[in-house]
Motif scaffolding. Sequence first.
Motif, PDB file in Angstrom:
ATOM      1  N   LEU A   1     -39.119  30.654 -12.603  1.00  0.00           N
ATOM      2  CA  LEU A   1     -40.143  31.595 -12.161  1.00  0.00           C
ATOM      3  C   LEU A   1     -41.016  32.028 -13.328  1.00  0.00           C
ATOM      4  O   LEU A   1     -42.246  32.105 -13.218  1.00  0.00           O
TER       5      LEU A   1
ATOM      6  N   TYR B   1     -36.638  42.159  -3.648  1.00  0.00           N
ATOM      7  CA  TYR B   1     -36.561  40.809  -3.097  1.00  0.00           C
ATOM      8  C   TYR B   1     -37.607  39.885  -3.721  1.00  0.00           C
ATOM      9  O   TYR B   1     -38.758  40.259  -3.937  1.00  0.00           O
ATOM     10  N   SER B   2     -37.195  38.657  -4.003  1.00  0.00           N
ATOM     11  CA  SER B   2     -38.084  37.618  -4.516  1.00  0.00           C
ATOM     12  C   SER B   2     -37.609  36.292  -3.951  1.00  0.00           C
ATOM     13  O   SER B   2     -36.403  36.016  -3.926  1.00  0.00           O
ATOM     14  N   THR B   3     -38.557  35.466  -3.500  1.00  0.00           N
ATOM     15  CA  THR B   3     -38.146  34.193  -2.901  1.00  0.00           C
ATOM     16  C   THR B   3     -37.397  33.312  -3.889  1.00  0.00           C
ATOM     17  O   THR B   3     -36.469  32.585  -3.503  1.00  0.00           O
TER      18      THR B   3
ATOM     19  N   PRO C   1     -32.652  40.652  -8.116  1.00  0.00           N
ATOM     20  CA  PRO C   1     -33.437  41.457  -7.183  1.00  0.00           C
ATOM     21  C   PRO C   1     -32.851  42.817  -6.845  1.00  0.00           C
ATOM     22  O   PRO C   1     -33.417  43.534  -6.015  1.00  0.00           O
TER      23      PRO C   1
ATOM     24  N   GLU D   1     -34.763  32.519 -12.452  1.00  0.00           N
ATOM     25  CA  GLU D   1     -35.555  33.397 -13.310  1.00  0.00           C
ATOM     26  C   GLU D   1     -36.316  32.587 -14.356  1.00  0.00           C
ATOM     27  O   GLU D   1     -37.509  32.808 -14.607  1.00  0.00           O
TER      28      GLU D   1
ATOM     29  N   THR E   1     -43.181  27.888  -5.202  1.00  0.00           N
ATOM     30  CA  THR E   1     -41.818  28.125  -4.730  1.00  0.00           C
ATOM     31  C   THR E   1     -41.129  26.832  -4.315  1.00  0.00           C
ATOM     32  O   THR E   1     -39.940  26.630  -4.579  1.00  0.00           O
TER      33      THR E   1
END
Length: 530
Positions: A300, A279-281, A235, A297, A307
């Motif tokens: 995702l 930012y990424s949860t 991020p 990663e 999530t």
Amino acid sequence: MKINKTNEIELMDCTLRDGGHITGSYFGKEVIYDIAQKMIQSKIDILEAGFLKDCTFNPDYALYNNVAEALSLLPPKANGVKYALLVQEDQYDDSKLEPCNLDIEIIRISFHDYDLKEGLDFSKRIVDKGYQVYINPINLVGYSDRQVLDIIQRVNEIHPYAFSIVDTFGSMLKSDLVRLLYMIDNNLDPSINLGLHLHENQSLSYSLAQAFIEMKPPTRGITVDGSLYGMGRVPGNLCIELIMEYMNHTHAKGYSMEPVYDAIDEYIVDIKKRIPWGYSTAYALSAQHRVHRTFAEYLLNKGTLKTKQINQILSMIAPDKKTRWNKDYIEQLYIEYQSRTVDDHVAIEKLRDSISGKTVLLLASGSSINSAEASIREKCGQDSVVSLSANFIWDKYQCDFAFFTNFKRWDFYGGRETASEKIITSNLLSSGMDAEYVVNFADYAFSNNHLFDNCGIMLLKLVVSLGASRVILAGYDGFSGGNNFAAQHLEKEISTDHWEENCEMRKLISEIATQVPIEFLTTSLYQGKV
């Protein structure tokens, strides 16, 4: 060579190095020169100009085999700025590095916990060449107190210029920083400076940098690094412009900010539009579980998990597997998570009664179906045709059955009233929603002994196993760079290697076509010879 230590607070810009994770280290030689020139004009203390790496030198990339190659791209130093390079121990033959000539005086050295000895031995050799060495153990936050003390003992023997707290996975909280700073300051040779390298997984880098500066040991110099606009592998990193402004306001440092903002506006903003970071949860979860960011990663990029499912899989990672990326290992955890076995005998027999001996139309969500509505209705209106949709329910025509394998799509459609009977794979049972039919995920998710859980392929395998006499495909378009889906809410980020997935899909459809005749009703990138 005697090195003059400083008791100051220094800031290091690592845009050309850490930002290289975003661009593959490509900036263009003019941009490399101009970013460096602007940072010199800003009076930054240290400019990190890229990676030392075993490579074929190309002046458009911030990758160098030695100091001479780096200097060929950089402007003359001014305003007291120092130049630095970073090297990962296992990616560089240090025999290529010249003795220090003071034009580039700082070398930062990173290494993993599993090659600790090699990294420290490497550091000693670079110290012996006269460089101001920063020893940067990857993910120092993940080390036990005993391990940290053991490293410090060896670092004191090597006596580099600086030792760094490296928060590789962005997992550090303020309590971690306080503990590490206290332990290191009380055991590290007083003449060795201390560095801090942060990542933005939990949006804490700016606050942690401020805390580190304000907790600075009174007799020890410190260095905080960051990058323009936080540019760095998702991020991202500490924004160097924020901490420069902070130092101007709180410590009267006198950094000139206009060249910094010019560099951001002229180069970095456009890069971020093309290759975003931030930012990424999912990456926050990787930090909270203190695991290698690539695990998050990978999950995702599957595009099938919510999530909470990513969180559940990350929690399954064994302690001794957390810090080293292992694709085979996370793939196995993903398979274990997805492959909830059920007794689907009754469901299969009921579906076989509906499909055996019939022509089957399979409707995927490719954008081509919007212009083929009339043809699809005509085919589905025939008594001998059974229709099934793959991971969606089309608002223009509801098929006889709707087949789901994807948590996100099932969460969106599963609770809706529909004329389609719903079939789900067993991995979706934890969703808490019922379906008329449940079939085993693992029976349809593997091709050539590896996982390939594309819903369109899984549905095609299912109907063939149920005895379909002929298959018609609509909306099996293939992935491209444009709009790929029939409706906006179905759109998702498509991997840049979609060509590889298209080839895999074409190959699998061709193989299945040897078992049952397959016809494409709409244009598809999956058509043609493999």
